[in-house]
Design a protein around this motif. Sequence first.
Motif, PDB file in Angstrom:
ATOM      1  N   GLU A 116       0.837  -1.201   0.018  1.00 27.77           N
ATOM      2  CA  GLU A 116       0.061   0.010  -0.053  1.00 27.77           C
ATOM      3  C   GLU A 116       0.799   1.156  -0.132  1.00 27.77           C
ATOM      4  OE1 GLU A 116      -0.873  -1.980   3.055  1.00 27.77           O
ATOM      5  OE2 GLU A 116      -1.922  -3.312   1.324  1.00 27.77           O
ATOM      6  N   GLY A 117       2.084   1.114  -0.846  1.00 25.04           N
ATOM      7  CA  GLY A 117       2.800   2.461  -0.891  1.00 25.04           C
ATOM      8  C   GLY A 117       3.695   2.526   0.377  1.00 25.04           C
ATOM      9  N   GLU A 118       3.766   1.672   1.322  1.00 24.62           N
ATOM     10  CA  GLU A 118       4.511   1.959   2.425  1.00 24.62           C
ATOM     11  C   GLU A 118       6.148   1.110   2.262  1.00 24.62           C
ATOM     12  OE1 GLU A 118       4.171   4.000   4.887  1.00 24.62           O
ATOM     13  OE2 GLU A 118       1.953   4.660   4.336  1.00 24.62           O
ATOM     14  N   PHE A 119       6.244   0.424   1.455  1.00 26.88           N
ATOM     15  CA  PHE A 119       7.139  -0.405   1.392  1.00 26.88           C
ATOM     16  C   PHE A 119       7.707  -1.309   2.402  1.00 26.88           C
ATOM     17  CE2 PHE A 119       7.393   2.347  -2.287  1.00 26.88           C
ATOM     18  CZ  PHE A 119       7.752   1.772  -3.346  1.00 26.88           C
ATOM     19  N   PHE A 120       8.750  -1.988   2.758  1.00 27.43           N
ATOM     20  CA  PHE A 120       9.034  -3.019   3.668  1.00 27.43           C
ATOM     21  C   PHE A 120       9.804  -2.236   5.062  1.00 27.43           C
ATOM     22  CE2 PHE A 120       8.669  -4.619  -0.494  1.00 27.43           C
ATOM     23  CZ  PHE A 120       8.085  -5.808  -0.237  1.00 27.43           C
ATOM     24  N   ASP A 121       9.273  -3.041   6.249  1.00 27.55           N
ATOM     25  CA  ASP A 121      10.163  -2.552   7.273  1.00 27.55           C
ATOM     26  C   ASP A 121      11.445  -3.134   7.551  1.00 27.55           C
ATOM     27  OD1 ASP A 121       7.569  -1.614   8.387  1.00 27.55           O
ATOM     28  OD2 ASP A 121       6.761  -3.718   8.289  1.00 27.55           O
ATOM     29  N   VAL A 122      11.702  -4.260   6.674  1.00 25.96           N
ATOM     30  CA  VAL A 122      12.851  -5.072   6.894  1.00 25.96           C
ATOM     31  C   VAL A 122      13.297  -5.446   5.313  1.00 25.96           C
ATOM     32  CG1 VAL A 122      14.417  -6.665   7.773  1.00 25.96           C
ATOM     33  CG2 VAL A 122      12.847  -5.685   9.217  1.00 25.96           C
ATOM     34  N   VAL A 123      14.496  -5.076   4.796  1.00 29.42           N
ATOM     35  CA  VAL A 123      14.850  -5.522   3.798  1.00 29.42           C
ATOM     36  C   VAL A 123      16.210  -6.479   3.821  1.00 29.42           C
ATOM     37  CG1 VAL A 123      15.868  -5.119   1.409  1.00 29.42           C
ATOM     38  CG2 VAL A 123      13.926  -3.650   2.363  1.00 29.42           C
ATOM     39  N   ILE A 124      16.166  -7.718   3.264  1.00 29.18           N
ATOM     40  CA  ILE A 124      17.415  -8.645   3.386  1.00 29.18           C
ATOM     41  C   ILE A 124      18.041  -8.909   2.083  1.00 29.18           C
ATOM     42  CG2 ILE A 124      18.132 -10.819   4.468  1.00 29.18           C
ATOM     43  CD1 ILE A 124      16.859  -9.518   6.571  1.00 29.18           C
ATOM     44  N   ASP A 125      19.414  -8.302   1.969  1.00 33.12           N
ATOM     45  CA  ASP A 125      19.812  -8.735   0.640  1.00 33.12           C
ATOM     46  C   ASP A 125      20.778  -9.947   0.826  1.00 33.12           C
ATOM     47  OD1 ASP A 125      20.746  -7.643  -2.071  1.00 33.12           O
ATOM     48  OD2 ASP A 125      22.583  -8.445  -1.196  1.00 33.12           O
ATOM     49  N   ALA A 126      20.296 -10.911  -0.093  1.00 33.50           N
ATOM     50  CA  ALA A 126      21.153 -12.084  -0.018  1.00 33.50           C
ATOM     51  C   ALA A 126      21.710 -12.364  -1.510  1.00 33.50           C
ATOM     52  CB  ALA A 126      20.410 -13.296   0.320  1.00 33.50           C
ATOM     53  N   THR A 127      21.936 -11.395  -2.409  1.00 36.40           N
ATOM     54  CA  THR A 127      22.561 -11.602  -3.655  1.00 36.40           C
ATOM     55  C   THR A 127      23.925 -11.800  -3.921  1.00 36.40           C
ATOM     56  OG1 THR A 127      22.464  -8.875  -4.118  1.00 36.40           O
ATOM     57  CG2 THR A 127      20.386 -10.281  -4.390  1.00 36.40           C
ATOM     58  N   GLY A 128      24.739 -10.859  -3.090  1.00 38.27           N
ATOM     59  CA  GLY A 128      25.880 -10.724  -3.539  1.00 38.27           C
ATOM     60  C   GLY A 128      26.063  -9.788  -4.702  1.00 38.27           C
ATOM     61  N   TYR A 155      13.665   0.016  -1.596  1.00 39.55           N
ATOM     62  CA  TYR A 155      12.580  -0.815  -1.327  1.00 39.55           C
ATOM     63  C   TYR A 155      12.320  -0.793   0.070  1.00 39.55           C
ATOM     64  CZ  TYR A 155      14.316  -2.876  -5.862  1.00 39.55           C
ATOM     65  OH  TYR A 155      14.761  -2.943  -7.028  1.00 39.55           O
ATOM     66  N   LEU A 156      12.701   0.278   0.854  1.00 34.79           N
ATOM     67  CA  LEU A 156      12.681   0.149   2.343  1.00 34.79           C
ATOM     68  C   LEU A 156      11.882   1.318   2.683  1.00 34.79           C
ATOM     69  CD1 LEU A 156      13.956  -1.245   4.807  1.00 34.79           C
ATOM     70  CD2 LEU A 156      15.509   0.632   5.106  1.00 34.79           C
ATOM     71  N   GLY A 157      10.881   0.803   3.712  1.00 36.42           N
ATOM     72  CA  GLY A 157      10.020   1.964   4.328  1.00 36.42           C
ATOM     73  C   GLY A 157      10.566   2.817   5.179  1.00 36.42           C
ATOM     74  N   HIS A 158      10.196   3.944   5.437  1.00 37.91           N
ATOM     75  CA  HIS A 158      10.373   4.892   6.484  1.00 37.91           C
ATOM     76  C   HIS A 158      10.693   4.145   7.764  1.00 37.91           C
ATOM     77  CE1 HIS A 158      10.372   8.883   4.410  1.00 37.91           C
ATOM     78  NE2 HIS A 158      10.169   7.973   3.543  1.00 37.91           N
ATOM     79  N   GLY A 159      11.872   4.551   8.723  1.00 37.12           N
ATOM     80  CA  GLY A 159      12.127   3.648   9.820  1.00 37.12           C
ATOM     81  C   GLY A 159      12.813   2.204   9.772  1.00 37.12           C
ATOM     82  N   GLY A 160      12.863   1.944   8.472  1.00 37.06           N
ATOM     83  CA  GLY A 160      13.306   0.277   8.199  1.00 37.06           C
ATOM     84  C   GLY A 160      14.869   0.096   8.523  1.00 37.06           C
ATOM     85  N   ARG A 161      14.974  -1.319   8.310  1.00 43.80           N
ATOM     86  CA  ARG A 161      16.225  -1.829   8.919  1.00 43.80           C
ATOM     87  C   ARG A 161      16.454  -2.513   7.562  1.00 43.80           C
ATOM     88  NH1 ARG A 161      11.837  -2.891  12.021  1.00 43.80           N
ATOM     89  NH2 ARG A 161      12.497  -5.091  12.534  1.00 43.80           N
ATOM     90  N   TYR A 162      17.826  -2.247   7.115  1.00 41.47           N
ATOM     91  CA  TYR A 162      18.295  -3.051   5.702  1.00 41.47           C
ATOM     92  C   TYR A 162      19.548  -3.859   6.150  1.00 41.47           C
ATOM     93  CZ  TYR A 162      20.064  -3.213   0.914  1.00 41.47           C
ATOM     94  OH  TYR A 162      20.399  -3.672  -0.351  1.00 41.47           O
ATOM     95  N   ARG A 200      14.700   8.195   5.645  1.00 41.02           N
ATOM     96  CA  ARG A 200      14.116   6.858   6.154  1.00 41.02           C
ATOM     97  C   ARG A 200      14.505   6.492   7.350  1.00 41.02           C
ATOM     98  NH1 ARG A 200      14.715   6.350   0.693  1.00 41.02           N
ATOM     99  NH2 ARG A 200      13.194   4.923  -0.550  1.00 41.02           N
ATOM    100  N   GLU A 201      15.553   7.470   7.973  1.00 40.83           N
ATOM    101  CA  GLU A 201      16.263   7.049   9.327  1.00 40.83           C
ATOM    102  C   GLU A 201      16.562   5.653   9.169  1.00 40.83           C
ATOM    103  OE1 GLU A 201      16.393   8.685  13.754  1.00 40.83           O
ATOM    104  OE2 GLU A 201      14.712   7.313  13.299  1.00 40.83           O
TER     105      GLU A 201
END
Length: 336
Positions: free
Chosen positions: A223-235, A246-253, A273-274
């Motif tokens: 709904e336009g808010e994007f994600f609370d946590v994004v986990i990159d496992a691509t290398g 792709y990270l929402g505001h206040g999110g953890r990458y 996004r802090e």
Amino acid sequence: MKALLCPEPGKLRLIEREAPKVGAGDVLLRVRRVGICGTDYHILGGTQPYLSYPRIMGHELGAEIVAAPAGSGLTAGTTAVVIPYLSCGQCRACQRGLTNCCRRVSVLGVHQDGGMTEYIAVPAQNVIAAPELTLDQAAMVEFLAIGAHGIRRGAVRSDDRVLVVGAGPIGIAATIFACARGAEVTVMDLRQDRLDFAQRELGAAHTVKAGPEAKAKFEAITEGEFFDVVIDATGHPPSMNAGLFYLGHGGRYVLLSIVAADIAFPDPEFHKRETTLIASRNALPDDFAEVMRAIAAGLVPTSVLASHRATMAEGADAIPVWARPETGVIKALLEV
């Protein structure tokens, strides 16, 4: 004893070598299974940044205890899991219990010879008795622990929307343990077969094929808010750079993958996004324990994760084939 040696990039050779020397605090292990990791494919391809050749690969081990020091609590004949990160115990990180961040860490199969061999000697503190696990399951604990550690680093909660970018083995592990925490998990990858697997077998709520349309799909899912946590496992550096958007505001990458490259973000996007930016390195004993409990409880579909196998004698031919995406490998195991 026999061992599978990588003498230089692009080559594997079955050799005879001497049995390991067993120190006073070491456990002698009979290796029975070796899981093949992305690190092993990078070593074979000559793209692993922390390695010198020749090298015996293998750090995802299911083994049988042959002999253990008195007082270790380890018994001959027991199935064992190996923590392959040999820490110094002396640096500040080790003294604070962060053995995965040891300044002088030596990883089996990377910094020193690993487990693609019939026998190996490992310090007792790096061996966990696992009588409740099969040998196949024991060999899968380490890669699953890396995913579990990343989810713990990201402090994933049941009310989080989580995006896992990359559906290789580490991304699969992260998906399993994010779902186990009750999060709503979306998985993105270039390969449709991996996406289908994540939804069918792992419980991913949504899957999105990587490409120009992905961000719009994420916007619709959240709904336009994007994600609370994004986990990159691509290398993959471009993917790691793009994950911030792709990270929402206040999110953890959380960066689970590691590359020999610079990762850069535009500061206004990072700050507005802090963002909490988190590296996740290896795993801790608590992560291994969590994974073992989850497997024993039937929460990890290990039977479908083990998609390919060969004997160690067949490994020189099999591993280069498994490295090809079209082979469809989830997790390949060598039987020793």
